[in-house]
Design a protein around this motif. Structure first.
Motif, short mmCIF file in Angstrom:
data_model
loop_
_atom_site.label_atom_id
_atom_site.label_comp_id
_atom_site.label_asym_id
_atom_site.label_seq_id
_atom_site.Cartn_x
_atom_site.Cartn_y
_atom_site.Cartn_z
N PHE A 233 0.83 -1.21 0.00
CA PHE A 233 0.00 0.00 0.00
C PHE A 233 0.86 1.25 0.00
O PHE A 233 0.58 2.22 -0.73
N GLU A 234 1.93 1.24 0.81
CA GLU A 234 2.80 2.41 0.90
C GLU A 234 3.49 2.72 -0.43
O GLU A 234 3.72 3.89 -0.75
N GLN A 236 2.31 2.46 -3.44
CA GLN A 236 1.40 3.24 -4.27
C GLN A 236 1.14 4.62 -3.67
O GLN A 236 1.13 5.63 -4.37
N ARG A 237 0.95 4.64 -2.34
CA ARG A 237 0.65 5.92 -1.70
C ARG A 237 1.81 6.90 -1.86
O ARG A 237 1.61 8.08 -2.16
N GLN A 238 3.04 6.39 -1.70
CA GLN A 238 4.19 7.28 -1.80
C GLN A 238 4.42 7.73 -3.24
O GLN A 238 4.85 8.86 -3.48
N ASP A 240 2.01 8.17 -5.43
CA ASP A 240 0.97 9.19 -5.66
C ASP A 240 1.36 10.51 -5.00
O ASP A 240 1.22 11.58 -5.58
N GLU A 241 1.84 10.39 -3.76
CA GLU A 241 2.18 11.60 -3.01
C GLU A 241 3.33 12.34 -3.69
O GLU A 241 3.32 13.57 -3.79
N VAL A 265 -5.55 0.03 4.46
CA VAL A 265 -4.84 1.28 4.19
C VAL A 265 -3.99 1.65 5.41
O VAL A 265 -4.26 1.19 6.53
#
Lengths: 487, 102
Positions: A233-234, A236-238, A240-241, A265
């Motif tokens: 998850f991280e 993809q999140r990172q 995106d961020e 999440v």
């Protein structure tokens, strides 16, 4: 979002409960569950004026684990107080090891899916005490149970050497296998015996230059699934961020996140890493620990063949697939049971099949390990040898295995009692084949015709032989004799 | 001479110790603590370059106990001094951030 080239970088901090009978610095019994605050004493609830005394077994378990993780063992260590104020830590400090951990600079070898392995470096291994447990109930208060306070906790910190969620999971699983092999922890995830905290960031390549994303630490993961999923998850999140903000790693921008298992999440807990002010200092209540060569040698004697070594040996020496070797080395008792049976002279693949196809099913039904089914490795070996020699069929071997578990009798005894012994004597079977051929001239004609009916007629003749021998002929031998006679 | 301990440092230390100080106290303690540090600073006059850090003041090591269960307190005694309890738990103000096991 455009596709960015990136590399995932993960380091892990792991806490493992050691399976001592009592706490680290007092004699309170370690029991999971039970009434709250029923296993506490003045030492572990932090009454003034008490004197903690080190549990020798815990120290030896910790050193044993550090040895298995290929660490250098410090011959001198001391205890430090790490100050922090939470109700689950009634002394207002945790006894830990700060600048002199008991083990340093090791590595753990983890299996990868391709059958290869990878070495992940270990920075340090040290011993500390666990805190109690806070229960957050409804209402404006928390409930504290101190039964867990003082449980010996091994902290293991790796270098950021993992580059995929699967590798992080593999390390977690491998560490569980190691501590269970060593017998130093039950490593029961459901009971919180192992907790994982990955530090995650990405190195992103954009327009020819590298950018490191801010490090995120995910706290208190207690399942392999959560470990793997939170890291994935991280990623993809990172990504995106970074695409959105372009923010990169800088001093003070490490953040802490929690894992929401239901929604899969991570959730922000602390935006900025507070400069922790733990005010470590040597604990005056506890004297240092010195390990001399003699004591260390004595602990080394308790090391066993490590699971990854055994897995590799089963592949190279016994020619098993990496998958089979992985299944058999899942726990030490199964692995050693298998190994003993093979060393007693049986074919490894045969023993493997007997164990994985029949033994594990029976063990599962009985709720125990295959090594605890009440049959000896020698009898298992004998069963495998009988199957390979053609004394019994593969089908019969499963039935005999079940009967061995039930009656504890030897496989040859059961085989003859149940009339499952096959006749493999070629001379004896040849006579029966001759009788059958003489009695069925039409079938013989069909079988030798080379036409459509050949196969069917051969099957018929084989069936006749089996019938005449009451199913006890070894079909492989009979088939060979038929081949010879009908060619 | 020792640097004066400024008020923000006093507030920081007070926060770590979970002490709630008034502005007057912060001013007063900043002076007092600076004086204490100044006094202790005298030790810096000693040359300790070739002295190993001391881990413990007693020249002993390896004091262990066997992993043998001893009797715990009964739950009632354990909770006797607790200002508040709920069932057999200690009842404490709600903990917003759980850092247990860190």
């Amino acid at each position: 979002m455009s596709e960015l080239e990136y590399k995932l970088v993960v380091g892990l901090e792991i806490h493992v409960h050691l399976a001592t009978r009592t706490k680290l610095f007092c004699g309170c019994e370690l029991v999971y569950g039970g009434e709250a605050n029923s296993r506490v004493c003045p030492v572990c609830i932090g009454m003034p004026g008490v004197l903690p005394v080190m549990n020798a077994q815990a120290y030896e378990f910790a050193v044993l684990t550090a040895l298995a993780l290929n660490c250098k063992i410090a011959n001198f260590t001391k205890w430090d107080r790490k100050s922090y104020y939470y109700p689950d830590l009634p002394k207002n400090y945790q006894i830990s090891q700060y600048d002199l951990p008991l083990g340093e600079a090791g590595y753990i070898e983890i299996p990868l899916e391709t059958g290869r392995t990878k070495k992940i470096r270990i920075i340090r291994v040290h011993l500390e005490e666990d805190a109690g447990k806070n229960t957050h109930t409804l209402g404006n208060f928390s409930a504290v149970d101190l039964n867990r306070a003082g449980t010996p906790l091994l902290e293991i910190v790796t270098e950021p050497d993992m580059n995929s969620p699967e590798e992080v999971r593999a390390l977690a699983v491998e560490l569980q296998r190691i501590v269970r092999y060593l017998g130093v922890s039950d490593a029961d995830m459901q009971k919180g015996h192992m907790r994982f905290e990955p530090n995650i960031n990405l190195t992103i390549t954009k327009a020819g230059s590298e950018h490191k994303t801010p490090i995120v630490e995910v706290k208190n993961l207690n399942s392999f699934r959560a470990v793997e999923k939170s890291v994935a998850f991280e990623v993809q999140r990172q990504l995106d961020e970074f695409a959105e903000t372009g923010l990169t790693m800088a001093s003070g921008n490490k953040s802490t996140r929690g894992w929401d298992d239901e929604n899969e999440v991570t959730i922000l807990q602390r935006e900025k890493e507070e400069a922790h002010d733990y005010r470590y200092f040597p604990d005056p209540d506890l004297v240092p620990v010195e390990i001399d060569a003699e004591w260390l040698d004595e602990i080394k004697l308790r090391l066993c063949e490590l699971p990854i070594e055994m897995q590799k040996r089963f592949v190279t020496e016994y020619k098993l697939s990496d998958y089979d070797a992985g299944v058999l080395t899942g726990d030490r008792f199964t692995a050693e049971f298998f190994d003993t049976a093979v060393k007693a002279g049986a074919d490894a693949k045969r023993v493997c099949n007997l164990l994985t196809q029949t033994g594990m099913k029976l063990a599962n039904e009985a709720g125990c390990n295959v090594a605890d089914l009440g049959i000896s490795a020698e009898d298992l070996s004998k069963l495998a040898k009988m199957t390979d020699a053609g004394d019994i069929s593969a089908t019969a071997s499963a039935a005999i295995f079940e009967e061995m578990v039930k009656t504890k009798k030897a496989p040859d005894v059961i085989a003859s009692e149940l009339n499952l012994l096959q006749k493999s004597d070629a001379g004896e079977l040849e006579a029966v084949v001759d009788e059958v051929l003489a009695a069925n001239p039409d079938a013989v004609a069909d079988a030798t015709s080379g036409g459509k009916k050949t196969k069917k007629a051969r099957g018929f003749l084989l069936g006749q032989v089996m019938q005449k021998t009451k199913g006890q002929a070894n079909p492989k031998i009979v088939s060979q004799i038929l081949d010879k006679k009908l060619s | 001479m020792a640097k004066k301990l400024d008020e923000s440092q006093v507030r920081h230390v007070a926060k770590l110790a979970r002490l709630d100080l008034t502005d007057d106290e912060v001013a007063r303690f900043s002076g007092q603590l600076s004086a204490i540090l100044g006094y202790v600073e005298k030790l810096n006059e000693l040359d300790t370059d070739s002295v190993e850090p001391l881990a413990h003041c007693l020249p002993i090591h390896n004091i262990f106990r066997e992993d043998v269960v001893t009797e715990s307190l009964d739950t009632e005694s354990a909770l006797k001094n607790a200002p508040q309890r709920i069932d057999s738990f200690f009842k404490v103000p709600k903990i917003l951030e759980d850092d247990s096991g860190e």
